[in-house]
Design a protein around this motif. Structure first.
Motif, PDB file in Angstrom:
ATOM      1  N   ALA A  66       0.839  -1.207   0.000  1.00 15.09           N
ATOM      2  CA  ALA A  66       0.000   0.000   0.000  1.00 15.09           C
ATOM      3  C   ALA A  66       0.874   1.258   0.000  1.00 15.09           C
ATOM      4  O   ALA A  66       0.550   2.244  -0.671  1.00 15.09           O
ATOM      5  CB  ALA A  66      -0.935  -0.006   1.209  1.00 15.09           C
ATOM      6  N   ARG A  67       1.975   1.236   0.742  1.00 15.40           N
ATOM      7  CA  ARG A  67       2.906   2.377   0.738  1.00 15.40           C
ATOM      8  C   ARG A  67       3.466   2.597  -0.670  1.00 15.40           C
ATOM      9  O   ARG A  67       3.548   3.728  -1.133  1.00 15.40           O
ATOM     10  CB  ARG A  67       4.026   2.144   1.741  1.00 15.40           C
ATOM     11  CG  ARG A  67       4.997   3.317   1.830  1.00 15.40           C
ATOM     12  CD  ARG A  67       6.062   3.079   2.894  1.00 15.40           C
ATOM     13  NE  ARG A  67       7.030   4.142   2.945  1.00 15.40           N
ATOM     14  CZ  ARG A  67       6.916   5.257   3.673  1.00 15.40           C
ATOM     15  NH1 ARG A  67       5.842   5.445   4.424  1.00 15.40           N
ATOM     16  NH2 ARG A  67       7.854   6.181   3.651  1.00 15.40           N
ATOM     17  N   ARG A  68       3.822   1.510  -1.353  1.00 12.64           N
ATOM     18  CA  ARG A  68       4.334   1.637  -2.721  1.00 12.64           C
ATOM     19  C   ARG A  68       3.255   2.201  -3.657  1.00 12.64           C
ATOM     20  O   ARG A  68       3.565   3.001  -4.541  1.00 12.64           O
ATOM     21  CB  ARG A  68       4.847   0.286  -3.228  1.00 12.64           C
ATOM     22  CG  ARG A  68       6.114  -0.203  -2.550  1.00 12.64           C
ATOM     23  CD  ARG A  68       7.305   0.720  -2.713  1.00 12.64           C
ATOM     24  NE  ARG A  68       7.562   0.984  -4.125  1.00 12.64           N
ATOM     25  CZ  ARG A  68       8.405   1.906  -4.564  1.00 12.64           C
ATOM     26  NH1 ARG A  68       9.082   2.654  -3.733  1.00 12.64           N
ATOM     27  NH2 ARG A  68       8.572   2.091  -5.860  1.00 12.64           N
ATOM     28  N   CYS A  69       1.996   1.820  -3.450  1.00 12.31           N
ATOM     29  CA  CYS A  69       0.904   2.422  -4.230  1.00 12.31           C
ATOM     30  C   CYS A  69       0.848   3.923  -3.960  1.00 12.31           C
ATOM     31  O   CYS A  69       0.641   4.724  -4.875  1.00 12.31           O
ATOM     32  CB  CYS A  69      -0.434   1.785  -3.873  1.00 12.31           C
ATOM     33  SG  CYS A  69      -0.651   0.082  -4.390  1.00 12.31           S
ATOM     34  N   PRO A 107      -8.118  -2.293   6.772  1.00  9.62           N
ATOM     35  CA  PRO A 107      -7.758  -0.946   7.240  1.00  9.62           C
ATOM     36  C   PRO A 107      -6.286  -0.829   7.664  1.00  9.62           C
ATOM     37  O   PRO A 107      -5.664   0.205   7.427  1.00  9.62           O
ATOM     38  CB  PRO A 107      -8.688  -0.727   8.437  1.00  9.62           C
ATOM     39  CG  PRO A 107      -9.873  -1.603   8.147  1.00  9.62           C
ATOM     40  CD  PRO A 107      -9.288  -2.831   7.489  1.00  9.62           C
ATOM     41  N   LYS A 108      -5.732  -1.869   8.236  1.00  9.69           N
ATOM     42  CA  LYS A 108      -4.318  -1.838   8.615  1.00  9.69           C
ATOM     43  C   LYS A 108      -3.429  -1.809   7.378  1.00  9.69           C
ATOM     44  O   LYS A 108      -2.408  -1.117   7.353  1.00  9.69           O
ATOM     45  CB  LYS A 108      -3.967  -3.028   9.506  1.00  9.69           C
ATOM     46  CG  LYS A 108      -4.603  -2.955  10.877  1.00  9.69           C
ATOM     47  CD  LYS A 108      -4.272  -4.174  11.705  1.00  9.69           C
ATOM     48  CE  LYS A 108      -4.962  -4.122  13.063  1.00  9.69           C
ATOM     49  NZ  LYS A 108      -4.748  -5.363  13.831  1.00  9.69           N
ATOM     50  N   VAL A 109      -3.796  -2.570   6.352  1.00  5.48           N
ATOM     51  CA  VAL A 109      -3.061  -2.530   5.088  1.00  5.48           C
ATOM     52  C   VAL A 109      -3.110  -1.115   4.522  1.00  5.48           C
ATOM     53  O   VAL A 109      -2.087  -0.546   4.127  1.00  5.48           O
ATOM     54  CB  VAL A 109      -3.632  -3.552   4.077  1.00  5.48           C
ATOM     55  CG1 VAL A 109      -3.043  -3.338   2.688  1.00  5.48           C
ATOM     56  CG2 VAL A 109      -3.384  -4.975   4.549  1.00  5.48           C
ATOM     57  N   ALA A 110      -4.298  -0.526   4.497  1.00  8.06           N
ATOM     58  CA  ALA A 110      -4.487   0.811   3.931  1.00  8.06           C
ATOM     59  C   ALA A 110      -3.638   1.861   4.632  1.00  8.06           C
ATOM     60  O   ALA A 110      -3.249   2.869   4.027  1.00  8.06           O
ATOM     61  CB  ALA A 110      -5.963   1.192   3.981  1.00  8.06           C
ATOM     62  N   ASN A 111      -3.315   1.624   5.905  1.00  8.23           N
ATOM     63  CA  ASN A 111      -2.478   2.581   6.627  1.00  8.23           C
ATOM     64  C   ASN A 111      -1.126   2.794   5.957  1.00  8.23           C
ATOM     65  O   ASN A 111      -0.515   3.849   6.122  1.00  8.23           O
ATOM     66  CB  ASN A 111      -2.271   2.131   8.075  1.00  8.23           C
ATOM     67  CG  ASN A 111      -3.480   2.390   8.936  1.00  8.23           C
ATOM     68  OD1 ASN A 111      -4.371   3.160   8.573  1.00  8.23           O
ATOM     69  ND2 ASN A 111      -3.534   1.728  10.077  1.00  8.23           N
ATOM     70  N   GLY A 112      -0.655   1.814   5.182  1.00  6.44           N
ATOM     71  CA  GLY A 112       0.604   1.996   4.466  1.00  6.44           C
ATOM     72  C   GLY A 112       0.570   3.211   3.552  1.00  6.44           C
ATOM     73  O   GLY A 112       1.531   3.977   3.480  1.00  6.44           O
ATOM     74  N   ALA A 113      -0.548   3.412   2.865  1.00  7.65           N
ATOM     75  CA  ALA A 113      -0.702   4.587   1.992  1.00  7.65           C
ATOM     76  C   ALA A 113      -1.097   5.820   2.804  1.00  7.65           C
ATOM     77  O   ALA A 113      -0.579   6.916   2.571  1.00  7.65           O
ATOM     78  CB  ALA A 113      -1.749   4.306   0.917  1.00  7.65           C
ATOM     79  N   SER A 114      -2.000   5.641   3.756  1.00  6.70           N
ATOM     80  CA  SER A 114      -2.479   6.782   4.546  1.00  6.70           C
ATOM     81  C   SER A 114      -1.362   7.449   5.337  1.00  6.70           C
ATOM     82  O   SER A 114      -1.237   8.678   5.345  1.00  6.70           O
ATOM     83  CB  SER A 114      -3.582   6.332   5.502  1.00  6.70           C
ATOM     84  OG  SER A 114      -4.736   5.969   4.786  1.00  6.70           O
TER      85      SER A 114
END
Length: 153
Positions: A66-69, A107-114
């Motif tokens: 998600a951070r890479r996205c 939601p925890k995965v999404a935190n990588g981008a957030s």
């Protein structure tokens, strides 16, 4: 501090913005909002981060994907606007997680981008968000993220 300096401080090098692979454009600007098409999970070396969370991929793998996205979103924003300093606010992220039916930590995965958006833009990086589990994503990637961004003229 400019956003370019902030990225350097964080050790983030933006990749080349990905070209669309189907019948869409990477970004559309309307009424002060920039809509960025979904960006899939590319590793730093340009390879795809593939797999399904809860079935071969662990939570930390998803967060990193998600951070890479999010980094690809930044590259698209810069390509569309010419400068990340034109970002007034990250309004919303839509995060899609390739998930096994028993995996519930989207939601925890999404935190990588957030969390990346807050690291880069500070308060202006705080946004509304959706985090959705899906059974498959394009090319078998782990995560896809799209964005709505308020921009300065």
């Amino acid at each position: 501090m400019s956003i370019e300096l902030r990225l350097a401080e964080l050790g983030i090098a933006l990749p080349q913005a990905a070209a669309p692979v189907a019948a869409y454009v990477p970004a559309v600007e309307v009424n002060g909002l920039l809509h960025i098409s979904g960006q899939i999970s590319f590793a730093e070396d340009g390879s795809l981060i593939k797999g399904r969370l809860g079935e071969g991929l662990e939570l930390d793998d998803g967060i990193a994907a998600a951070r890479r996205c999010g980094i690809m979103l930044l590259a698209q924003i810069k390509a569309a606007l010419g400068s990340l300093d034109r970002v007034e606010r990250i309004v919303k992220l839509g995060v899609f997680v390739n998930s096994h039916g028993d995996f519930t930590d989207q939601p925890k995965v999404a935190n990588g981008a957030s969390e990346l958006m807050v690291e880069v833009f500070g308060e202006a990086g705080k946004h509304a968000r959706s985090a959705v589990g899906v059974p498959v994503l394009p090319l078998g990637v782990a995560v896809e993220v799209d964005a709505i961004v308020a921009i300065r003229a």
